[in-house]
Write an enzyme that holds these catalytic residues in place. Structure first.
Site, PDB file in Angstrom:
ATOM      1  N   HIS A   1      -1.612   4.056  -5.767  1.00 15.33           N
ATOM      2  CA  HIS A   1      -1.852   2.675  -5.335  1.00 15.33           C
ATOM      3  C   HIS A   1      -2.516   2.687  -3.957  1.00 15.33           C
ATOM      4  CE1 HIS A   1      -1.367  -1.419  -4.210  1.00 15.33           C
ATOM      5  NE2 HIS A   1      -0.091  -1.413  -3.877  1.00 15.33           N
TER       6      HIS A   1
ATOM      7  N   CYS B   1      -1.621  -5.615  -0.541  1.00 17.19           N
ATOM      8  CA  CYS B   1      -1.884  -4.959  -1.832  1.00 17.19           C
ATOM      9  C   CYS B   1      -2.895  -5.719  -2.685  1.00 17.19           C
ATOM     10  CB  CYS B   1      -0.592  -4.809  -2.623  1.00 17.19           C
ATOM     11  SG  CYS B   1       0.755  -4.072  -1.697  1.00 17.19           S
TER      12      CYS B   1
ATOM     13  N   CYS C   1       1.911  -7.444  -7.239  1.00 13.84           N
ATOM     14  CA  CYS C   1       2.766  -7.935  -6.167  1.00 13.84           C
ATOM     15  C   CYS C   1       2.118  -7.591  -4.833  1.00 13.84           C
ATOM     16  CB  CYS C   1       4.167  -7.337  -6.265  1.00 13.84           C
ATOM     17  SG  CYS C   1       4.233  -5.542  -6.094  1.00 13.84           S
TER      18      CYS C   1
END
Length: 387
Positions: free
Chosen positions: A343, A91, A373
């Site tokens: 995302h 991520c 995160c």
């Protein structure tokens, strides 16, 4: 040591991964479009003067494989002499791309870099081809590889109720829709070609992922998505699946000023940390604290925060432990976040940083912090300072 500055930052609209605007557009095209756009917006910098391109992407296979950074650069007709590398910190990939470029500039090994990231989750699903080593279960809980269950764990550990999650998710959509209506995203979104529901080719200049009709009452009717028996995390309080790209022009301050390019912000500090994979969503807390320490600042010095909303159950514990619960509406994700915008994994670090820079300018604040995160237990953060 050279000062690193952000000269420009842009993104595509966020498209729905399921039958969305970019269903017929490849990840390389989204990336190349932004590379061309950044160079066109900053003509004082010749493309041949770029030292490198750092591009984040998580699922590096199919159309996103074989070094998508280079493929996109070739599509964008960036001179062949300019190298390009694809970065993967899950991520945090495109924020890691920024960090990599920043360090090259700090040490004098580069003067100008394109950084960014992309993820087309409609074409290359997050779980495509994933095959965890069986031996990992000796050291890490099996559920640590299931992001939704790590969010459930954080919610239980920190007393985050279903009602709190629903309220935060509704806020994300409301804020993102308000930003869209007011034109707050206009300075960061580059109109991008895609197809509407009827298959007509058109230019999109808005995020189609936002659901402005979202209410707490509607969210309360959704079933738990990951733990059907006792869970509190739903699809509505999780980040949306979306397709998109984001990009930044990063330079040494001296070279930018030499070319007459106005820096928008400096990279004040950077940090990346590891944490327990079972609570991977907690990574922004130690990462932010380390970045603030490196910057010689405290959380109270930061005017605005962009914290990636992987899950409401994940971001709320981070906000709580950074001592920001009373300042959510003044400082946190003022234009909504990933619950509303989605995302796209490799894109999000550059996306939230781009949104942060615009918010810093709009709110006229000196410092901003972007953090996220990272699956399997990491956190990454960057402190920016207005120039």
């Amino acid at each position: 040591m050279e000062q690193v500055v952000i000269v420009d930052a842009i993104r595509t609209p966020m498209g729905r991964s399921k039958g969305g605007a970019f269903r017929n557009v490849r990840a390389e095209d989204l990336s190349a479009h932004l590379m061309r756009s950044l160079l066109a917006r900053n003509p004082a910098l010749e493309a041949a003067a770029l030292d490198d391109i750092y591009w984040g992407c998580v699922q590096q296979t199919l159309e996103q494989g074989f070094n998508i950074a280079r493929n996109a650069a070739l599509l964008a007709e960036v001179p062949h002499s300019v190298p390009a590398v694809t970065v993967n910190r899950l991520c945090g990939s495109s924020m890691q791309a920024l960090h990599d470029a920043a360090r090259m500039i700090m040490t004098g090994d580069a003067q100008a870099c394109l950084v960014g990231g992309v993820e087309h989750m409609g074409h290359v699903p997050m779980s495509h081809g994933v095959d965890f080593h069986p031996g990992l279960s000796r050291n890490v809980a099996k559920a640590a590889g299931m992001m939704g269950l790590t969010a459930e764990m954080l919610a239980r550990m920190h007393g985050i109720s279903r009602e709190m999650q629903d309220a935060f998710a509704a806020r994300s959509h409301a804020r993102a829709w308000a930003a869209t209506q007011s034109g707050a995203f206009k300075n960061e979104i580059i109109p991008t070609g895609g197809h509407d529901a009827d298959g007509v080719l058109k230019q999109f200049n808005y995020d189609e992922v936002i659901r402005p009709e979202t209410t707490v009452e509607a969210l309360a009717t959704l079933r738990p998505a990951f733990d059907p028996v006792s869970g509190t995390v739903t699809a509505g309080t999780s980040s949306a699946l979306s397709d998109g790209a984001a990009a930044m022009l990063v330079m040494s301050e001296s070279r930018a000023r030499e070319l007459g390019l106005k820096p928008r912000a400096r990279v004040r500090s950077m940090a990346v940390v590891g944490c327990d994979p079972s609570i991977m969503g907690y990574g922004p807390v130690p990462a932010s604290k380390l970045a603030l320490k490196k910057a010689g600042l405290s959380a109270s010095d930061i005017g605005v925060f962009e914290m990636n909303e992987a899950f409401a159950a994940q971001i709320l514990p981070c906000i709580k432990d950074l001592g920001l619960m009373e300042q959510i509406d003044e400082k946190i994700n003022l234009n909504g976040g990933a619950i509303a915008l989605g995302h796209p994994l490799g894109c999000s670090g550059a996306r939230i940083s781009t949104t942060l820079l615009n918010l810093m300018e709009h709110k006229d604040v000196q410092f901003g912090l972007a953090t996220m995160c990272i699956g399997l237990g990491q956190g990454i953060a960057t402190v920016f300072e207005r120039v």
